[in-house]
Write a protein that holds these residues in place. Structure first.
Motif, PDB file in Angstrom:
ATOM      1  N   ASP A  74      28.751  39.441  46.244  1.00 38.44           N
ATOM      2  CA  ASP A  74      29.651  41.021  45.942  1.00 38.44           C
ATOM      3  C   ASP A  74      29.072  41.907  45.210  1.00 38.44           C
ATOM      4  OD1 ASP A  74      32.269  42.537  45.129  1.00 38.44           O
ATOM      5  OD2 ASP A  74      33.605  40.984  46.117  1.00 38.44           O
ATOM      6  N   VAL A  80      32.405  39.165  39.827  1.00 37.14           N
ATOM      7  CA  VAL A  80      30.565  38.140  40.006  1.00 37.14           C
ATOM      8  C   VAL A  80      31.216  37.826  38.340  1.00 37.14           C
ATOM      9  CG1 VAL A  80      28.490  37.784  39.505  1.00 37.14           C
ATOM     10  CG2 VAL A  80      29.613  39.816  41.646  1.00 37.14           C
ATOM     11  N   ALA A  90      27.551  32.683  41.828  1.00 42.41           N
ATOM     12  CA  ALA A  90      28.540  34.072  42.515  1.00 42.41           C
ATOM     13  C   ALA A  90      27.264  34.996  41.701  1.00 42.41           C
ATOM     14  CB  ALA A  90      29.354  34.713  42.350  1.00 42.41           C
ATOM     15  N   GLN A  92      25.173  38.813  41.984  1.00 46.00           N
ATOM     16  CA  GLN A  92      25.555  40.511  42.977  1.00 46.00           C
ATOM     17  C   GLN A  92      24.675  40.564  43.772  1.00 46.00           C
ATOM     18  OE1 GLN A  92      25.470  43.059  39.693  1.00 46.00           O
ATOM     19  NE2 GLN A  92      26.281  44.755  40.724  1.00 46.00           N
TER      20      GLN A  92
END
Length: 254
Positions: A74, A80, A90, A92
């Protein structure tokens, strides 16, 4: 760290800035909604057992794939961070520059993202690149440019898709549509949307509280069951569509 391809640096930076202004405040004050609460969960449940490797792009705090065992990418740092706090893998990143090797995911999920990027060909090319032959792609996009509203501008949409051109574009990147359904939680009332945008512009903190604590929980609770059909649905009057696509290995089908 987000890796940007030189040819897309300026456009990607514009996307990052638009995200920072709209989505970062949204996710900063939001709580994560678990995947099991969305109407996509029965579909997802039928797919996860068939795939050992999963990727979801731009989930925000509304992931559709399971937190455990899924890779998430994301653009939003607050999203995140909160995903990671819930145990998610997760990071970036951008849909146009995914930090993964070729052909490693059996299930790829990209809801409400390709309409946000200037280079949707680059985004679809990346989705195809990281998807393994035979992989499933879950994709949602808004339809019909003639149905463009101020809401599209407000949330940073770059386009709506004509159904025929969408099918052709997916085929260009080796995706074949197997199933589809009407999708989306956007209110049909234009007055309600206008009111919501006014509050987000002039009373942002208050509007975000109502969204996160009232409207989003209500939307999840009263969302309709997905009515999946084979191939592409009749798209007349449809605002947004969910597509279940298969990555075709052309070397084996030629």
């Amino acid at each position: 760290m987000i890796n940007l391809a030189p040819s897309n640096v300026s456009k990607d930076l514009e996307l990052i800035e638009a995200n920072r202004q709209f989505y970062d405040p949204l996710w900063t004050d939001a709580r994560l909604v678990s995947p099991e609460r969305f109407n996509t969960w029965p579909l997802v449940s039928s797919l996860i057992s068939k795939s050992k490797t999963r990727l979801e792009i731009a989930p925000g705090l509304r992931p559709r794939l399971p937190i455990q065992g899924t890779h998430f990418v994301d653009i939003s740092a607050p999203a995140v961070a909160k995903l990671q706090a819930h145990g998610a893998n997760a990071m970036q990143g951008l849909v146009s520059a995914l930090p993964f090797e070729d052909g490693i995911f059996g299930l790829v999920c990209a809801f409400d993202i390709v309409e946000h990027v200037d280079d949707d060909d680059g985004a679809l090319s990346e989705l195809s690149r990281v998807a393994a032959p035979g992989a499933t792609l879950l994709l949602s996009v808004p339809l019909h440019p003639s149905q463009w509203t101020a809401f599209d501008d407000f949330v940073g949409h770059c386009r709506r898709y004509e159904p025929e051109s969408l099918v052709a574009k997916l085929a260009k990147y080796d995706f074949e549509i197997e199933q589809s359904a009407i999708y989306g939680m956007q209110p049909k009332s234009s007055r309600l949307l206008d009111l919501g945008m006014w509050f987000l512009t002039h009373r942002r903190k208050r509007a975000l509280w109502w969204y996160n604590n009232v409207f989003m929980p209500m939307g999840v609770r009263f969302q309709k069951k997905l009515d999946l059909v084979t191939g592409m649905i009749d798209t007349k009057g449809v605002d947004e569509v969910l597509l279940v696509c298969r990555k075709i290995n052309k070397r084996n089908t030629a």
